[in-house]
Design a protein around this motif. Structure first.
Motif, PDB file in Angstrom:
ATOM      1  N   PRO A   1      14.130 -37.424  12.063  1.00  0.00           N
ATOM      2  CA  PRO A   1      13.605 -37.942  10.806  1.00  0.00           C
ATOM      3  C   PRO A   1      14.135 -37.404   9.649  1.00  0.00           C
ATOM      4  O   PRO A   1      14.240 -37.999   8.757  1.00  0.00           O
ATOM      5  CB  PRO A   1      12.226 -37.994  10.942  1.00  0.00           C
ATOM      6  CG  PRO A   1      11.752 -36.885  12.255  1.00  0.00           C
ATOM      7  CD  PRO A   1      13.079 -36.879  12.937  1.00  0.00           C
ATOM      8  N   SER A   2      13.979 -35.941   9.422  1.00  0.00           N
ATOM      9  CA  SER A   2      14.422 -35.490   8.245  1.00  0.00           C
ATOM     10  C   SER A   2      15.922 -35.608   7.707  1.00  0.00           C
ATOM     11  O   SER A   2      16.060 -35.496   6.520  1.00  0.00           O
ATOM     12  CB  SER A   2      14.149 -33.632   8.423  1.00  0.00           C
ATOM     13  OG  SER A   2      15.341 -33.351   9.472  1.00  0.00           O
TER      14      SER A   2
ATOM     15  N   TYR B   1      17.066 -38.347   7.601  1.00  0.00           N
ATOM     16  CA  TYR B   1      17.118 -39.743   6.939  1.00  0.00           C
ATOM     17  C   TYR B   1      16.334 -39.917   5.667  1.00  0.00           C
ATOM     18  O   TYR B   1      16.252 -40.778   5.002  1.00  0.00           O
ATOM     19  CB  TYR B   1      16.700 -40.968   7.782  1.00  0.00           C
ATOM     20  CG  TYR B   1      17.914 -40.893   8.997  1.00  0.00           C
ATOM     21  CD1 TYR B   1      19.006 -41.917   8.727  1.00  0.00           C
ATOM     22  CD2 TYR B   1      17.850 -40.407  10.083  1.00  0.00           C
ATOM     23  CE1 TYR B   1      20.034 -41.974   9.923  1.00  0.00           C
ATOM     24  CE2 TYR B   1      18.527 -40.547  11.234  1.00  0.00           C
ATOM     25  CZ  TYR B   1      19.761 -41.401  11.076  1.00  0.00           C
ATOM     26  OH  TYR B   1      20.820 -41.258  12.041  1.00  0.00           O
ATOM     27  N   GLU B   2      15.408 -38.770   5.802  1.00  0.00           N
ATOM     28  CA  GLU B   2      14.517 -38.687   4.407  1.00  0.00           C
ATOM     29  C   GLU B   2      15.260 -38.790   3.033  1.00  0.00           C
ATOM     30  O   GLU B   2      14.780 -39.358   2.107  1.00  0.00           O
ATOM     31  CB  GLU B   2      13.448 -37.626   4.529  1.00  0.00           C
ATOM     32  CG  GLU B   2      12.547 -37.948   5.677  1.00  0.00           C
ATOM     33  CD  GLU B   2      11.560 -36.622   5.906  1.00  0.00           C
ATOM     34  OE1 GLU B   2      11.919 -35.551   5.335  1.00  0.00           O
ATOM     35  OE2 GLU B   2      10.556 -36.873   7.080  1.00  0.00           O
TER      36      GLU B   2
ATOM     37  N   PHE C   1      14.265 -43.216   3.523  1.00  0.00           N
ATOM     38  CA  PHE C   1      13.425 -43.534   4.859  1.00  0.00           C
ATOM     39  C   PHE C   1      12.146 -42.720   4.921  1.00  0.00           C
ATOM     40  O   PHE C   1      11.926 -41.499   4.501  1.00  0.00           O
ATOM     41  CB  PHE C   1      14.400 -43.344   6.214  1.00  0.00           C
ATOM     42  CG  PHE C   1      15.444 -44.482   6.257  1.00  0.00           C
ATOM     43  CD1 PHE C   1      15.284 -45.633   7.028  1.00  0.00           C
ATOM     44  CD2 PHE C   1      16.731 -44.195   5.689  1.00  0.00           C
ATOM     45  CE1 PHE C   1      16.286 -46.353   7.087  1.00  0.00           C
ATOM     46  CE2 PHE C   1      17.619 -44.933   6.010  1.00  0.00           C
ATOM     47  CZ  PHE C   1      17.480 -46.272   6.727  1.00  0.00           C
ATOM     48  N   ARG C   2      11.245 -43.544   5.678  1.00  0.00           N
ATOM     49  CA  ARG C   2       9.922 -42.757   5.760  1.00  0.00           C
ATOM     50  C   ARG C   2       9.497 -43.243   7.152  1.00  0.00           C
ATOM     51  O   ARG C   2       9.745 -44.485   7.791  1.00  0.00           O
ATOM     52  CB  ARG C   2       8.697 -43.224   4.693  1.00  0.00           C
ATOM     53  CG  ARG C   2       8.819 -44.788   4.548  1.00  0.00           C
ATOM     54  CD  ARG C   2       7.900 -45.012   3.334  1.00  0.00           C
ATOM     55  NE  ARG C   2       7.937 -46.496   2.842  1.00  0.00           N
ATOM     56  CZ  ARG C   2       7.373 -47.341   3.416  1.00  0.00           C
ATOM     57  NH1 ARG C   2       6.326 -47.001   4.528  1.00  0.00           N
ATOM     58  NH2 ARG C   2       7.416 -48.690   3.049  1.00  0.00           N
ATOM     59  N   ALA C   3       8.723 -42.422   7.884  1.00  0.00           N
ATOM     60  CA  ALA C   3       8.281 -42.698   9.111  1.00  0.00           C
ATOM     61  C   ALA C   3       7.144 -43.526   9.249  1.00  0.00           C
ATOM     62  O   ALA C   3       6.208 -43.637   8.361  1.00  0.00           O
ATOM     63  CB  ALA C   3       7.837 -41.382  10.029  1.00  0.00           C
TER      64      ALA C   3
ATOM     65  N   MET D   1      11.543 -45.563  11.501  1.00  0.00           N
ATOM     66  CA  MET D   1      11.588 -45.104  10.104  1.00  0.00           C
ATOM     67  C   MET D   1      11.942 -46.526   9.119  1.00  0.00           C
ATOM     68  O   MET D   1      12.933 -47.253   9.953  1.00  0.00           O
ATOM     69  CB  MET D   1      12.567 -44.098   9.840  1.00  0.00           C
ATOM     70  CG  MET D   1      12.449 -42.924  10.628  1.00  0.00           C
ATOM     71  SD  MET D   1      13.165 -41.267   9.768  1.00  0.00           S
ATOM     72  CE  MET D   1      12.216 -40.879   8.372  1.00  0.00           C
TER      73      MET D   1
ATOM     74  N   ARG E   1      13.348 -48.035   5.400  1.00  0.00           N
ATOM     75  CA  ARG E   1      13.711 -47.936   3.878  1.00  0.00           C
ATOM     76  C   ARG E   1      13.402 -49.213   3.275  1.00  0.00           C
ATOM     77  O   ARG E   1      13.768 -50.144   3.579  1.00  0.00           O
ATOM     78  CB  ARG E   1      15.189 -47.521   4.015  1.00  0.00           C
ATOM     79  CG  ARG E   1      15.693 -47.276   2.653  1.00  0.00           C
ATOM     80  CD  ARG E   1      17.135 -46.828   2.883  1.00  0.00           C
ATOM     81  NE  ARG E   1      17.916 -46.398   1.729  1.00  0.00           N
ATOM     82  CZ  ARG E   1      18.639 -46.950   0.749  1.00  0.00           C
ATOM     83  NH1 ARG E   1      18.996 -48.265   1.223  1.00  0.00           N
ATOM     84  NH2 ARG E   1      19.079 -46.475  -0.098  1.00  0.00           N
TER      85      ARG E   1
END
Length: 299
Positions: free
Chosen positions: A127-128, A130-131, A135-137, A278, A280
């Motif tokens: 996940p990190s 794409y942050e 993007f957020r989980a 995730m 966006r």
């Protein structure tokens, strides 16, 4: 200013799923990197027609790096979101560290914006990564509880085999006309992903309830617990009708989406998985109730 990738020896291409060699290169890439064979998708109707792949190819025609975007409308809190999905992101080991995947991510997101998508979703175990792109989980929750009594007199279900031409044709018709399985969080169209997932997981069973005109994707574990993965129907039948048609009298049930259309209430449980969903776009929007996308939409 975005740093340019080190693409020496490579050629950028996009929109190559219509090219047999390009598609075969993606099949090999995903097989080599993840051990996943998406080749059977060609016999199941082909890749999603909205797909737009982005890739760097070497001189021999092998894909060094790939990322694909496709239309993935989904329901969030009762509203249909005009969204895209990203999938099949991979880089061969010898080409890593050159900024190729960063470049493809930027290209794919730019394409999504030009197409007018209001949101983009993806699954990832990193996940990190794409942050930085906004993007957020989204927390994922399954539901578990006591099984309802199976409906009496339900028409017995029969197994569906996507490799069978008649069964595949029936599946394609029902997938095209399906209703969202939940009003909280669910896809509205995902034929290609549903079909390939029937091949990727040997434990998934696909059954047809003729009386309900519904396709049921389900599993049964070693303890006798029934897991409902997805329901494909114009009108979602109750969980009691599903269990009656399948002739299953399980003590407990697990539903891998919010069961707001099933006439049954279970307790939400955090879904433990190696991947994260995730999102966006859409500001800080999130499901109003614990929910998850069906695993049959996992991409």
């Amino acid at each position: 200013m975005t740093k340019r990738p080190d693409s020496a020896g490579l050629t950028f291409r996009q929109d190559y799923f219509g090219d047999a060699a390009g598609w075969a290169a993606l099949v090999r890439l995903l097989q080599d990197i993840f051990g996943i064979d998406i080749g059977p998708l060609q016999q199941l109707g082909g890749p999603d027609p909205t797909s737009m792949p982005f890739g760097w190819f070497d001189a021999e025609g092998e894909l060094a790096a790939n990322l694909s975007a496709f239309a993935l409308p989904f329901v969030l809190n009762g509203r249909i979101v005009h969204a895209a999905g990203l999938q099949s992101g991979a880089v061969r080991p010898q080409w890593r560290g050159r900024g190729l995947y960063r470049d493809l991510t930027v290209k794919a997101l730019d394409w999504c914006e030009r197409q007018g998508f209001e949101a983009v979703i993806l699954y990832t175990d990193k996940p990190s990564l794409y942050e930085a792109y906004g993007f957020r989980a989204i927390p994922l929750n399954r539901y578990e509880g006591t099984a309802p009594a199976p409906a009496i007199g339900a028409t017995p279900a029969r197994p569906l085999l996507p490799a069978n031409a008649d069964d595949l044709a029936l599946l394609q018709v029902l997938l095209k006309a399906r209703s969202p399985v939940s009003t909280t969080l669910s896809v509205t169209a995902n034929a290609a992903m549903f079909l390939i997932n029937t091949q990727l997981d040997p434990d998934v069973r696909i059954s047809f309830l003729e009386g309900c005109q519904a396709v049921i994707a389900w599993k049964m574990d070693g303890t006798g617990r029934f897991s409902l993965l997805d329901v494909v129907a114009a009108e979602i039948p109750s969980l009691a009708a599903i269990l009656g048609g399948l002739d299953i009298a399980s003590a407990t049930v697990e539903v891998l989406f919010r069961p707001d259309k099933l006439g049954w209430t279970g307790a939400p449980q955090l879904f433990e998985s190696g991947t994260v969903l995730m999102l966006r776009g859409l500001g800080d929007a999130a499901p109003h109730s614990p929910a998850m996308l069906s695993p049959m939409a996992d991409f």
